[in-house]
Design an enzyme around this catalytic site. Structure first.
Site, PDB file in Angstrom:
ATOM      1  CE  LYS A  84     -24.543  16.984 -33.551  1.00 50.08           C
ATOM      2  NZ  LYS A  84     -23.223  16.453 -33.154  1.00 50.08           N
ATOM      3  CD  GLU A 119     -20.768  18.662 -34.510  1.00 49.22           C
ATOM      4  OE1 GLU A 119     -21.881  18.140 -34.656  1.00 49.22           O
ATOM      5  OE2 GLU A 119     -19.731  18.017 -34.190  1.00 49.22           O
ATOM      6  CD  GLU A 171     -23.819   8.152 -29.020  1.00 44.92           C
ATOM      7  OE1 GLU A 171     -23.741   7.436 -30.033  1.00 44.92           O
ATOM      8  OE2 GLU A 171     -23.391   9.326 -28.999  1.00 44.92           O
TER       9      GLU A 171
END
Length: 123
Positions: free
Chosen positions: A103, A25, A77
Site C-alpha cells: 500500500k 480511502e 491483511e
C-alpha cells in the site's frame, strides 16, 4: 500435500482499490500492488508441455486485480488472506501461496517508501 520447489512468481500486479479504515480511502481509492509466489509441481506440465497441468499466471494476475478492485476491506491483511485463499480455491495446481500486498500511498504521517503485509497459505 506440502510445498514444492517449483515456483511461479508474479511481481507488481497493480490495481486501484478502496481499502482502508479512513473514509477518504474508501471514497477516493488508491493503488495497491501485489506480489505472489505460488508453489506448484511442474513435473507433469513440463513433461507434456501442457498449460492445463499448471497454473496460468495470466489468469491468476487477472484474479488478483479483480479482488483488489472489488469489495473493500479495512485491512490489507484481510486483502492478502482473501487473495491467497482465492488462489488456492480456484487454481488446483497451486499447493501454497505467499501473497504480499503493498500500500504505497498509505496514510502515514512520516516519509516512507512502502508498507506491505505478507501471508502464506497452503492446502
Amino acid at each position: 500435500m506440502g510445498t514444492r520447489a517449483d515456483l511461479i512468481k508474479l511481481r507488481g500486479v497493480s490495481a486501484v482499490g478502496y481499502h482502508g479504515v479512513l473514509d477518504f480511502e474508501r471514497r477516493d481509492g488508491q493503488p495497491f500492488v501485489v506480489d505472489a509466489v505460488l508453489h506448484c509441481d511442474f513435473a507433469e506440465a513440463a513433461a507434456g508441455d501442457d498449460l492445463t497441468k499448471t497454473a496460468s499466471y495470466a489468469e491468476i494476475a487477472e484474479r488478483i486485480t479483480q479482488i483488489v478492485s472489488g469489495e473493500p476491506v479495512s485491512l490489507i491483511e484481510t486483502l492478502a488472506v482473501r487473495i491467497a485463499n482465492a488462489i488456492l480455491g480456484e487454481f488446483a495446481a497451486v499447493d501454497a501461496a505467499e501473497v504480499t500486498v503493498h500500500k504505497p500511498q498509505a496514510p502515514i504521517a512520516v516519509p516512507f517508501d512502502d508498507v506491505a503485509v505478507t501471508v502464506f497459505r497452503e492446502r
